[in-house]
Design a protein around this motif. Sequence first.
Motif, mmCIF file in Angstrom:
data_model
loop_
_atom_site.group_PDB
_atom_site.id
_atom_site.type_symbol
_atom_site.label_atom_id
_atom_site.label_comp_id
_atom_site.label_asym_id
_atom_site.label_seq_id
_atom_site.Cartn_x
_atom_site.Cartn_y
_atom_site.Cartn_z
ATOM 1 N N VAL A 158 -12.427 24.800 -19.312
ATOM 2 C CA VAL A 158 -11.745 25.412 -20.454
ATOM 3 C C VAL A 158 -12.315 26.814 -20.582
ATOM 4 O O VAL A 158 -13.511 26.987 -20.852
ATOM 5 N N THR A 159 -11.475 27.828 -20.384
ATOM 6 C CA THR A 159 -11.944 29.197 -20.243
ATOM 7 C C THR A 159 -11.513 30.079 -21.411
ATOM 8 O O THR A 159 -10.684 29.690 -22.251
ATOM 9 N N THR A 160 -12.054 31.286 -21.410
ATOM 10 C CA THR A 160 -11.619 32.282 -22.389
ATOM 11 C C THR A 160 -10.120 32.527 -22.284
ATOM 12 O O THR A 160 -9.435 32.728 -23.291
ATOM 13 N N ALA A 161 -9.588 32.527 -21.062
ATOM 14 C CA ALA A 161 -8.142 32.718 -20.876
ATOM 15 C C ALA A 161 -7.360 31.589 -21.542
ATOM 16 O O ALA A 161 -6.308 31.829 -22.159
ATOM 17 N N ASP A 162 -7.849 30.351 -21.445
ATOM 18 C CA ASP A 162 -7.169 29.220 -22.095
ATOM 19 C C ASP A 162 -7.127 29.406 -23.610
ATOM 20 O O ASP A 162 -6.101 29.148 -24.251
ATOM 21 N N TRP A 163 -8.243 29.828 -24.185
ATOM 22 C CA TRP A 163 -8.285 30.072 -25.634
ATOM 23 C C TRP A 163 -7.306 31.182 -26.025
ATOM 24 O O TRP A 163 -6.535 31.029 -26.978
ATOM 25 N N ARG A 164 -7.326 32.305 -25.304
ATOM 26 C CA ARG A 164 -6.458 33.426 -25.680
ATOM 27 C C ARG A 164 -4.981 33.049 -25.549
ATOM 28 O O ARG A 164 -4.152 33.428 -26.393
ATOM 29 N N PHE A 200 -16.763 17.731 -22.037
ATOM 30 C CA PHE A 200 -15.939 17.042 -23.020
ATOM 31 C C PHE A 200 -14.966 16.117 -22.306
ATOM 32 O O PHE A 200 -14.571 16.367 -21.166
ATOM 33 N N ALA A 201 -14.548 15.067 -22.997
ATOM 34 C CA ALA A 201 -13.450 14.233 -22.519
ATOM 35 C C ALA A 201 -12.131 14.937 -22.809
ATOM 36 O O ALA A 201 -12.059 15.850 -23.640
ATOM 37 N N LEU A 202 -11.069 14.493 -22.139
ATOM 38 C CA LEU A 202 -9.765 15.140 -22.322
ATOM 39 C C LEU A 202 -9.327 15.116 -23.778
ATOM 40 O O LEU A 202 -8.800 16.114 -24.291
ATOM 41 N N ASP A 203 -9.556 13.998 -24.475
ATOM 42 C CA ASP A 203 -9.103 13.918 -25.865
ATOM 43 C C ASP A 203 -10.001 14.693 -26.825
ATOM 44 O O ASP A 203 -9.744 14.723 -28.033
ATOM 45 N N GLU A 204 -11.030 15.360 -26.306
ATOM 46 C CA GLU A 204 -11.865 16.250 -27.116
ATOM 47 C C GLU A 204 -11.513 17.716 -26.866
ATOM 48 O O GLU A 204 -12.318 18.605 -27.099
ATOM 49 N N ILE A 205 -10.296 17.958 -26.418
ATOM 50 C CA ILE A 205 -9.882 19.296 -26.032
ATOM 51 C C ILE A 205 -10.021 20.305 -27.169
ATOM 52 O O ILE A 205 -10.413 21.459 -26.948
ATOM 53 N N ALA A 239 -12.220 20.372 -29.601
ATOM 54 C CA ALA A 239 -13.634 20.726 -29.729
ATOM 55 C C ALA A 239 -14.064 21.667 -28.606
ATOM 56 O O ALA A 239 -14.838 22.608 -28.826
ATOM 57 N N ALA A 240 -13.552 21.417 -27.401
ATOM 58 C CA ALA A 240 -13.873 22.298 -26.270
ATOM 59 C C ALA A 240 -13.366 23.709 -26.530
ATOM 60 O O ALA A 240 -14.070 24.700 -26.283
#
Length: 320
Positions: free
Chosen positions: A39-45, A293-298, A300-301
């Motif tokens: 899970v990257t900065t690009a994913d967040w943006r 993280f687990a997938l369902d903790e996305i 939080a990630a």
Amino acid sequence: MKAVTARRYGPADSLRIEELPRPEPGPGEILIRIRAASVTTADWRLRAAAFPGGLALIGRLVAGLWRPRHLVPGSDVAGEVVMLGAGVTGFAVGQRVLAVLGHGGHAEYGLAKATGAVVPLPEGMGFDEAAALPFGGLTALEFLRDVASLRAGQEVLILGASGGVGAYAVQIAAALGARVTAVAGPGREGLLRGLGAVGVLDHRKDEVAGRFDLVFDTVGAMRWPESRGLLGKQGLFLPLNFGLWDLGHLLRAKLTGGPRMVLHVSRESRAGLQTLLELWRAGKLRPVIDSRFALDEIAAAHRLVETRHRAGAVVLEIGA
């Protein structure tokens, strides 16, 4: 299959876990059973439409004007080949691979182009380690080796040195023979010296001084006017994050002479992944993972990534 979905722009809690049909590989494609993804900065943006520096409209035109263009986010993955599309050669069912998909990586299955950025995993590298490499590693490699043409003996200042890109920039700069001064948050000195930094500064209390051949800002902590006082006459300021105002700084840098400034956007490549794995085999590069993280903790990630205070990569562990 289980997959993370982003049906609208919004906060981390807008992400959902849904059951979606498993994709089928078309000609030239590989279907991967994903075991880990970063899970990257690009994913967040992309999830939040948080495009920097006056680039909101341009960002939305690329990523989707009213909602994300791609339903399933995520790009950097590691897993096993489960099916080959027509015409695919060089890969086999059951093979362990590392891939940059572009999108669709935060799911149990994803598609990769067989001619794209996908490579076999070496023996001894875990899926989580592999998934932690591409975003930071490829960016650091391209900026330092290809854009800055970094050479042995040069002095490098890396800002945000313990982050998702910075932790790899320190290692790659050291592998290229540069002397690295790393700037990060408190409590990072042991990590950064272990990665190859010869000097470590706490951005909260330590003043940056000296003359550098390169200032690589991985977090948007410095602007061009500030960097000039830290660079030699032939020095280079290389910001990873930039906005429209930096185009003015770039023009002034060209007109005034002296230290340079370059704006660049990195790309993924198979050759780049192969280089990262060669450095890993040689003991010159190691994956740095802050959290798993687990997938369902996305959600939080994503919240952790959004703080911008992690040490290395954030990894989703997907399935046993």
